[in-house]
Design an enzyme around this catalytic site. Structure first.
Site: not given
Ligand SMILES: Cc1cc2nc3c(=O)[nH]c(=O)nc-3n(C[C@H](O)[C@H](O)[C@H](O)COP(=O)(O)OP(=O)(O)OC[C@H]3O[C@@H](n4cnc5c(N)ncnc54)[C@H](O)[C@@H]3O)c2cc1C
Length: 471
Positions: A274, A378
């Site tokens: 990731w 986010w």
């Protein structure tokens, strides 16, 4: 002959390809330089100071002086090269849009000054431009991206710690202390000191401890915020104090040696995946820092209610799991990943605040503040990012708390005013009756806030806003 190594996000000696290259260069004296980075958050500067102190000591013990300088790298580096007659500058690449631009400008300036340069990949397992889908386009979804990477990732021999020739240069260095990176009055970072050991030695010891222990319960344990089941390597990785290639090699070796299960080892490596993916996205889609990845969200009616944002920042929302996370962040410079997702969902969906506000607060307060991971995460939680969870997946802070912090151990650690609230009510104290709250010595609205928004109402409002952009 002298070679300058420009330290950037690679504050380590082991497996530092650009530094090793500089040191191996025939007859070279390596002159390491670090240039003051503009625009970091307060917590990051605290870490940077300590990390540089340790790097400087490590280099000194090898007879080499680290030079500190201020200014634009494309001005500073050619000037230093001219002063000491260096004919080569090495560095490890930085993959943020700003980092890429800096690299380009330095190359151009060095070209004009006829100084050679060589840049290396010291940060990632895979160079972002090397991974494309069958159509020759960048992947936008994590799973196929990572599957593709894993198919050709191999253990690579780590670059050994370089051997240096002692410094003979007479460059005047600035003093790290004069950069004022540490907070003084008030010293909001005093809670960080006992928890963290910035620098390469700290990174290696944290890694060894994790690799010989909790990594083998990582898959199931990583979601429990009250327990230390994750590596806590994030700030070390951000500042490049340990290489992701070392993590990859060590995990593969531990799996083959049956010290850890394949399942836990690969789950951990997929999180490193990731990290690769968020840098990969920024390289291919640099507008991600300011614009939603999913253009449909361009006109989403994000709000900016200052009171809600302040309550969220201060851990005073009335939702215990959210408040615990925000207070953990303030006191330790870190927040558990599960709780990051809960607080980010709460800000962007329950409070309908723009993800920019959350991202900016995290940027200033996280020790692991990282432009790629922060931006991508986010946007992912807000529903507008690459491979994002669908917008309508709104985390219920009560159920999340009950699922991942059943007994309220995490909440009670960070929200001590709720320490005596029974587990049944710890994630929804407003449902407890007066005698229960009285026995727990907590008055809601006085000692601890009532919820700043009603969960059901906030959820419906968020879904209506989403419906509007969908149609
Ligand atoms: C809203 C939000 C903001 C975030 N901001 C940041 C940030 O600024 N900097 C940052 O490093 N991480 C960020 N993350 C990702 C993640 O929360 C942290 O990397 C992780 O909690 C760090 O703890 P650890 O080192 O113990 O992780 P571990 O679980 O031990 O994972 C090992 C490493 O893998 C990487 N990693 C793990 N999870 C993720 C992820 N979801 N995305 C990308 N990389 C990951 C990190 O480098 C981490 O150190 C954010 C997540 C959310 C939901």
């Amino acid at each position: 002959m002298k070679v300058i190594h420009w330290f950037r996000e690679d504050l380590r000696l082991l497996d530092n390809p650009a530094l090793s290259h500089a040191a191996e260069h025939a007859d070279a004296e390596v002159v390491p330089v670090f240039i003051y980075p503009e625009g970091l958050g307060g917590a990051s500067y605290w870490w940077l100071h300590k990390s540089l102190e340790n790097l400087s000591k490590a280099l000194k013990s090898k007879g080499v002086d680290l030079v500190f300088a201020t200014g634009s790298p494309h001005t500073v580096l050619p000037k230093l090269a001219e002063q000491i007659g260096a004919n080569l500058i090495t560095w490890n690449r930085v993959y943020s849009p700003e980092g890429i631009e800096q690299g380009k400008q330095v190359k151009q300036a060095l070209g004009n000054a006829s100084v050679e340069h060589r840049s290396f990949n010291g940060q990632l397992l895979i160079e972002p431009t090397k991974v494309l889908n069958k159509q020759g386009l960048p992947f936008k979804v994590f799973t196929p991206f990572w599957r593709n990477c894993v198919s050709f990732l191999t253990a690579r021999e780590l670059a050994p710690e370089p051997r240096f020739k002692p410094s003979t240069h007479s460059l005047a260095s600035e003093h790290l202390q004069d950069w004022g990176l540490q907070p003084t009055a008030p010293n909001w970072a005093k809670g960080f000191e006992p928890l963290w050991q910035p620098g390469e030695a700290g990174a290696q010891s944290r890694w060894r401890e994790f690799l010989s222990g909790t990594i083998d319960t990582y898959k199931d344990g990583r979601d429990i915020p009250s327990e230390s089941n994750t590596s806590l390597l994030s700030p070390h990785l951000v500042f490049g104090e340990i290489s992701s290639q070392q993590l990859w090699n060590d995990v593969q070796e531990a799996i083959v040696g049956q010290q850890i299960s394949h399942e836990n080892g690969h789950k951990f490596l997929s999180e490193i995946g990731w990290r690769e993916f968020s840098r990969y996205l920024l390289v291919h889609f640099p507008h991600l820092i300011t614009e939603p990845f999913n253009a449909r969200f361009t006109n989403f009616p994000w709000g900016d209610d200052a009171q809600l944002i302040k309550a969220w920042q201060q851990g005073q929302t009335g939702y215990p799991i959210v408040d615990a996370g925000m207070r953990e962040l303030w006191q330790t410079g870190y927040m558990h990943n599960r709780v990051r997702m809960i607080v980010a969902s709460f800000l962007t969906k329950h409070c309908l605040s723009h993800w920019h506000h959350g991202m900016a607060w995290f940027w200033d307060t996280l020790l692991d503040a990282d432009i790629a991971n922060n931006t991508a995460s986010w946007q992912w939680v807000a529903g507008c990012g690459a491979d994002a969870s669908p917008y309508f997946r709104i985390f219920n802070p009560i159920l999340q708390g009950e699922k991942f912090d059943k007994q309220g151990v995490y909440v009670k650690r960070w929200v001590p005013e709720l320490a005596d609230v029974p587990a049944k009510f710890i994630h929804k104290p407003w449902e407890a009756d007066q005698p229960t709250l009285h026995a727990a010595k907590v008055a809601l609205g006085t000692d601890y806030p009532l919820p700043i928004v009603d969960h059901k109402h906030a959820r419906e409002t968020a879904l209506l806003a989403y419906q509007a952009i969908k149609t």
